[in-house]
Design an enzyme around this catalytic site. Sequence first.
Site, PDB file in Angstrom:
ATOM      1  N   ASP A  15       0.760  -1.075  -0.234  1.00 28.91           N
ATOM      2  CA  ASP A  15       0.163   0.022  -0.196  1.00 28.91           C
ATOM      3  C   ASP A  15       1.014   1.184   0.009  1.00 28.91           C
ATOM      4  O   ASP A  15       0.536   2.018   0.529  1.00 28.91           O
ATOM      5  CB  ASP A  15      -1.035  -0.090   1.745  1.00 28.91           C
ATOM      6  CG  ASP A  15      -1.565  -1.510   1.065  1.00 28.91           C
ATOM      7  OD1 ASP A  15      -2.006  -1.958   0.333  1.00 28.91           O
ATOM      8  OD2 ASP A  15      -2.398  -1.584   3.058  1.00 28.91           O
ATOM      9  N   GLU A 185     -10.643   0.855  -3.989  1.00 23.71           N
ATOM     10  CA  GLU A 185     -10.016   1.344  -2.799  1.00 23.71           C
ATOM     11  C   GLU A 185      -8.609   1.608  -3.093  1.00 23.71           C
ATOM     12  O   GLU A 185      -8.373   2.016  -4.618  1.00 23.71           O
ATOM     13  CB  GLU A 185      -9.783   0.010  -1.399  1.00 23.71           C
ATOM     14  CG  GLU A 185      -9.104  -1.344  -2.688  1.00 23.71           C
ATOM     15  CD  GLU A 185      -8.579  -2.495  -2.311  1.00 23.71           C
ATOM     16  OE1 GLU A 185      -9.154  -2.311  -0.634  1.00 23.71           O
ATOM     17  OE2 GLU A 185      -7.701  -3.564  -2.466  1.00 23.71           O
TER      18      GLU A 185
END
Length: 518
Positions: A15, A185
């Site tokens: 991420d 996301e």
Amino acid sequence: MGRYRNPILPGCHPDPSICRWGDEFVLVTSTFEMLPGLPVHRSRDLVHWELAGHAVHRPGQLDLSSVPASGGLFAPTVRAHGGRLHVVCTVVGGNGRRGHFLVTASDPAGPWSDPVWFDGIEGIDPSLVFHDGRVWLHGTRLADPGDWPEQTEVWLRELDAATWAPIGDEHVLWRGALLGARWAEGPHLFHRAGRWLLLAAEGGTERDHAIVVAYADEITGPYAGDPGNPRLTHRDLGSRAELVDVGHADLVDDDDGRTWAVLLATRLVEGRRSLLARQTCLVPVEWEDGRPVFAPGVGRVALEVESEGVPEIATPPADGVSLGAAVQGSGTEWLDPEWNAVRRLPEEVVEFDGDGAVLLAGGCPPDRVGGLGFLGARLPGLRSLVRMRFSIERAHAGFAAGLMLRHSEAAHLTLLVEDGADARRIVTTVRSADGATRAIETAAPGDGGVVELRIEVDGFTATGTARVGDAPEIAIGTAEVWALGPDAAGGFLGVWAGALAVGDGVIRIDELEVRPLD
């Protein structure tokens, strides 16, 4: 023309988020239940990275004590504004305070502030954008009601620039590029060429992960998807690809106006996702008619990339981390910031004995959520060595200590010295996420002295050896550890390796290292 290798950081760094900070780049990644949390790396060339510190780095900032594996600190975003770095993130799970929070610092090395919480805003993967004196928070959550299972939506709220309090109406910007798309996301908003660009991922963070783009004239929308979505994915390459799970990107411009994307991807070993799990990669981005082209001319994330704007040298291999080299004298003792503990900070787990050694007290068994007596680091390469020299300083019945390869409470390998009823023994245990446990017991000569344990990892094979005092080395044997990989164990993290102590006792660590063998 320069050349670099992906991934650009060793070990599990999922991420990624990136921004400019003066003449440097700053990169922050997820850590979930590991502490210190949210490593902050800095670089001048996008290829050579230095760990400057962590955004969650001291007692009292957050309570992760009850967070299970793959809970805790989800996807962060880092942005620079007004002479300060801003990191927003989400705490998921556990009994402590949960939700979105913001920490700031005037330097990547910190110190970072106590968190400002955004109460009443649900979801994960928050991001910030500063524009024309205004600041906006955006993130993602499950759509309610959704048109299909696991449909998610990207939301936007304006914040008061002085107090960080949410103001104004909420806006739903996006529900995915494709019909049936799961988990839109990792959203980030950028203002380019007079319009807004929404960068997001969808398809879940596994084989169907993909990077998608949408555009709008106003930050509040409406947003129209790029007709070429997804703009980058490896979902169509199957198990022959060297890298899979490509997604969750962020953008940054360099001094020469070039654009780059950091993103996550996972190495495959024998058709399975490796023990390193999700890692940070880098690709160049070009703009055609205002649309981003990722890895132009190739459309893939390669292990080796040639591009303008990077050094003419491949990414150097990781050096690993050594406890012996990290303990400093001169009245100041500290641990290399690469060392981590589970749900606790390393300084809450270990003590220094004044002679350059570290004392590690026992904690709960590794299959429980609690105070784990563990000090470790990310497994840095597909081939890696974990080695420790230690002695048992104090032990009560049931105490055990040694090395662990940890994916989670449910999946781990331990190589432990136990004091049995008749003699000391060394027991290797592999625990799988399905609850299966395999144990290999090896009697060890002698009941005292310094013990040296080694685990060599090669893909999905772990080979253990041991030496007690001056006795000959003992071959513990090999174990297949594919059960610690994300295909078998699930979760969001890769493997951490290091020292483990279980029960009522203390060990004195003279040497501990986790380093690549590649």
